[in-house]
Design an enzyme around this catalytic site. Sequence first.
Site, short mmCIF file in Angstrom:
data_model
loop_
_atom_site.label_atom_id
_atom_site.label_comp_id
_atom_site.label_asym_id
_atom_site.label_seq_id
_atom_site.Cartn_x
_atom_site.Cartn_y
_atom_site.Cartn_z
N SER A 164 -2.74 -9.63 -3.69
CA SER A 164 -2.12 -8.37 -3.27
C SER A 164 -2.70 -7.88 -1.95
CB SER A 164 -2.30 -7.30 -4.35
OG SER A 164 -3.65 -7.18 -4.73
N CYS A 170 -10.33 -3.13 3.00
CA CYS A 170 -10.53 -3.02 1.55
C CYS A 170 -11.90 -3.53 1.11
CB CYS A 170 -9.42 -3.77 0.80
SG CYS A 170 -9.12 -5.45 1.38
N VAL A 223 0.83 -1.19 0.00
CA VAL A 223 0.00 0.00 0.00
C VAL A 223 0.87 1.25 0.00
CG1 VAL A 223 -1.78 1.29 1.24
CG2 VAL A 223 -1.92 -1.20 1.09
N HIS A 242 -10.37 -7.13 -6.02
CA HIS A 242 -11.27 -7.95 -5.21
C HIS A 242 -12.63 -8.01 -5.90
CE1 HIS A 242 -8.30 -8.21 -2.23
NE2 HIS A 242 -8.88 -7.61 -1.20
N SER A 277 15.21 -0.37 6.78
CA SER A 277 15.23 0.36 5.50
C SER A 277 15.79 1.76 5.65
CB SER A 277 13.82 0.44 4.92
OG SER A 277 13.32 -0.84 4.59
#
Length: 366
Positions: free
Chosen positions: A177, A147, A16, A260, A41
């Site tokens: 995903s 979602c 995302v 979806h 990171s």
Amino acid sequence: MDKQYKVGVVGATGMVGQRFVTLLENHPWFKLTVLAASGGSAGKSYEDAVGSRWAMTTPMPESVKKMTVLDASKVEEVASQVDFVFCAVNMPKDEIKALEEAYAKAECPVVSNNSANRFTPDVPMVVPEINAGDVKLHHGIISNPNCSTIITLTAINALRKLSPIRDMVVSTYQAVSGAGAGGPIELQNEVDALRAGKTYAPKVFAHQIAYNVIPQIGGEQCDGYTSEEMKLQNEGRKILHLPDMNVACTCVRVPVFYGHSESVNIETERKLSAKEARAILAQAPGVQVYDNPSEKMYPLAIDAAGEDQTYVGRIREDETIPNGLNLWIVADNIRKGAALNAVQIAEELLRRDLLGVKDRTVFIKK
């Protein structure tokens, strides 16, 4: 608009987070200023931090490749450089909750794609096409719903203007995903391995997902229903302001990269004809009706991928109950189902003059 607001993405290296980066690249109101992620990171260029996990179908924007990733846990450092942040971190809920509250207390508003604060009392959960006015209730944090919740409610909201919705029965067919950046990679690796006659041990999913469907998403939570399945009822009640709405949901993982799909049955107080439903859905914000089964025209996941709209088709009356309707709904789970909805929330905050909060004397409830 003359001014551009400086924006940060916290959790920028995940699925995302990557979508936030692509959506903000040329946004007229928001300037992507900070990319933040986990300590592992931090200090790397965004290109190096993401590495082979870039999961978008479009190339990584040149403008972000050399940006240095900051440590998301260093709240003051991030907050001092931006007007607000989008949050899409992947960590335990209690840690997410604490992190988002820390940003809010630093007077840096958070538009969150995480579930940690969705039911915190002073955190509104918003789908702009439905309850945009709820953004005024925030004290520093505004949440995206799940979602599937976003996709379902965007489609059915217009119908309740014709008649209140009593109950829903929903089956979702969710793309890989939805499990994060590792989902598409695992599906592709399994397909490649099986084509070569090799085996591949699943890491992201409990079972092989290639050429298969998995009828469980989330852990068991209530009377055999999973946490993912209960979200649609609980989040729907908060967003629609319908505390007694009942939803029976079955969530299925399918071997699709993006998009979806949902089979939705609703029962309304009065009977709605399919013709009435098509007419009002055709006018609904964020919705596109694509419904002519005789010509093989109906929403497909492959067509919805990369698009902003929620597509509705197969609209038909349910002959088993007096006031029932069946619909087939499809949308891109990473766009409207996640990052795009959050960007729309931020746009709504700006329209209502609720983004410029740095000078508020009372920002978050102590």
